[in-house]
Design a protein around this motif. Sequence first.
Motif, PDB file in Angstrom:
ATOM      1  N   THR A 182       0.721  -1.153  -0.029  1.00 12.58           N
ATOM      2  CA  THR A 182       0.019  -0.084  -0.056  1.00 12.58           C
ATOM      3  C   THR A 182       0.858   1.309  -0.101  1.00 12.58           C
ATOM      4  O   THR A 182       2.015   1.298   0.695  1.00 12.58           O
ATOM      5  N   ARG A 253      -2.855 -11.077   2.914  1.00 10.92           N
ATOM      6  CA  ARG A 253      -2.581  -9.714   3.326  1.00 10.92           C
ATOM      7  C   ARG A 253      -1.771  -9.787   4.749  1.00 10.92           C
ATOM      8  O   ARG A 253      -2.266 -10.150   5.734  1.00 10.92           O
ATOM      9  N   TYR A 291      -2.450  -3.769  -6.324  1.00  9.96           N
ATOM     10  CA  TYR A 291      -3.106  -3.110  -5.367  1.00  9.96           C
ATOM     11  C   TYR A 291      -3.201  -1.498  -5.894  1.00  9.96           C
ATOM     12  O   TYR A 291      -2.509  -0.962  -6.232  1.00  9.96           O
ATOM     13  N   PRO A 293      -5.060   1.698  -4.834  1.00 11.93           N
ATOM     14  CA  PRO A 293      -5.399   2.548  -3.688  1.00 11.93           C
ATOM     15  C   PRO A 293      -6.663   3.334  -3.854  1.00 11.93           C
ATOM     16  O   PRO A 293      -7.239   3.706  -2.824  1.00 11.93           O
ATOM     17  N   GLU A 294      -6.897   3.560  -5.075  1.00 18.87           N
ATOM     18  CA  GLU A 294      -8.273   4.259  -5.443  1.00 18.87           C
ATOM     19  C   GLU A 294      -9.631   3.143  -5.160  1.00 18.87           C
ATOM     20  O   GLU A 294     -10.471   3.813  -4.453  1.00 18.87           O
ATOM     21  N   THR A 295      -9.699   2.078  -5.563  1.00 22.17           N
ATOM     22  CA  THR A 295     -10.704   1.241  -5.250  1.00 22.17           C
ATOM     23  C   THR A 295     -10.356   0.374  -3.963  1.00 22.17           C
ATOM     24  O   THR A 295     -11.392  -0.177  -3.472  1.00 22.17           O
ATOM     25  N   GLN A 296      -9.272   0.395  -3.373  1.00 27.45           N
ATOM     26  CA  GLN A 296      -8.942  -0.397  -2.430  1.00 27.45           C
ATOM     27  C   GLN A 296      -9.083  -1.869  -2.859  1.00 27.45           C
ATOM     28  O   GLN A 296      -9.646  -2.839  -1.823  1.00 27.45           O
ATOM     29  N   HIS A 312     -11.585  -7.708  -2.236  1.00 29.99           N
ATOM     30  CA  HIS A 312     -11.539  -6.442  -1.403  1.00 29.99           C
ATOM     31  C   HIS A 312     -10.216  -6.678  -0.704  1.00 29.99           C
ATOM     32  O   HIS A 312     -10.008  -7.415   0.225  1.00 29.99           O
ATOM     33  N   GLY A 313      -9.394  -5.479  -0.614  1.00 33.77           N
ATOM     34  CA  GLY A 313      -8.241  -5.376   0.118  1.00 33.77           C
ATOM     35  C   GLY A 313      -8.420  -5.342   1.638  1.00 33.77           C
ATOM     36  O   GLY A 313      -7.461  -6.081   2.382  1.00 33.77           O
ATOM     37  N   ALA A 314      -9.439  -5.037   2.077  1.00 31.94           N
ATOM     38  CA  ALA A 314      -9.727  -4.946   3.451  1.00 31.94           C
ATOM     39  C   ALA A 314      -9.869  -6.078   3.973  1.00 31.94           C
ATOM     40  O   ALA A 314      -9.555  -6.758   5.195  1.00 31.94           O
ATOM     41  N   HIS A 375     -14.638   1.654 -10.220  1.00 34.37           N
ATOM     42  CA  HIS A 375     -14.652   1.705  -8.839  1.00 34.37           C
ATOM     43  C   HIS A 375     -15.982   0.880  -8.309  1.00 34.37           C
ATOM     44  O   HIS A 375     -16.848   0.447  -8.971  1.00 34.37           O
TER      45      HIS A 375
END
Length: 438
Positions: A182, A253, A291, A293-296, A312-314, A375
């Motif tokens: 990130t 992650r 990755y 960062p805009e859409t995560q 989904h990154g999270a 997005h």
Amino acid sequence: MESLRCCTTYRVVQLCLLSMLGFMSVTIVEGAVIEFQEPTYELDPTWKPVVPFNIEDVTGISSVALDSDYVFVGQRGGYADNVPPIFVLNASTGQYIFGFGNGTIKRMHGLQTSVRCNDKKRGSMRETSSAIEVWATDCTASVVVGYDPITGHVLRTIGGHGTAGKAGGRIEFGAVADVAVTPAGDAMFVSDGDGGKGSVPVLTSVAAHLLFTLYFVVHTSSMLFANFTCWFDSYNILFLCCIPTGIDARVMRLNSPQTSASPWDIDWIAGNNATSPALNLSFASPHSVAYDPETQFVYVADRNHQMVRILHGATGVPLPGNWSLDCLAPQYTGDPSMMDVWSIRIANGLAYIGVSSAAKPQAVDAHIAVVEVLHSAARTMTDACVLKTIVPIGKRYPHEIAIDAARDLIYSCAVDSTDPGVEPGIAALTRYRRVPSH
């Protein structure tokens, strides 16, 4: 040229764009939206790496990464004293600056930079500002190594041979392929499973080696066999073999530690040994990861499944729909299982995806597909892969790529090159520049 937008139906539609694209035919199927334009990039003949060693000593360029005015190159040839596994080139001239990594890498795979340098000068390289790192993945030692790009010293090593997750407090990988960090450096996404299988070292005899070889040739695919590797001893009697184990094929992650002395921590694992049922995905070979960062979102090039998967990154939860060859290689009419999706990078709202035939070294239809990154709101309405253009790259299969969005440049590297008249090794690192619009 005005783009042509075609939405798909349940049947295959063959479009002959005679007047606009010069007899180019594009096959469009359900799930793909194509805003197709003529190729907007061309091979840059003005740029060529200039190195102080023989190109024969560089048997394959496996990875490339960028940091402003510098190109970091990873190679997996014989690591002689004067041929390091990682070396730095001037982005403008291609001139060699210095190299590092000797004794710390067994088999180079991926390469990535995490943050930028500042503008202070130190010889031909700039001083680091604070936490700049160059990350390399070693698919044989199964580690991710972070380097200081100024000194070449190892800052940290993550992982090792083993099963997914932690063993004895240590994160362990199977055959780690690529990483994405990130912008804040607070998390790293790791694709683990080069070739789809991990491996463990086994010491064996000549007879056992022959039996192992026969077994794996008969019972495994070519990609699995590629991970069955042996080395002779000085008397050609004993072999150290890496035997596939199937312990990896996953994406994870990792959260960065609060202090440099603390270990990285696993947040989630998708794929083999998933951390929750929702992440129990089936990856064939997560070869490259990026990755946005805009859409995560996390984008995974699943090589042997011939697709890009989006998470989904999270949370690691997959989004509905994948980017398949219908969109990434619409010009290809052969056996889909013979194409691979090798690499992916994200820049300025576009995904650059390296695609070519799986049959090495005779790579065909090698190209970089440029796809629009949608997005969350747009992806809720459609799972479509929106293809913008295709960049042909000859027979240099795009093992890994790097994007210089500020200068409209694409770097691509192949472990080998099969273009007629093109020598192997360093020549497998090529640069493509945007063609000025008329």
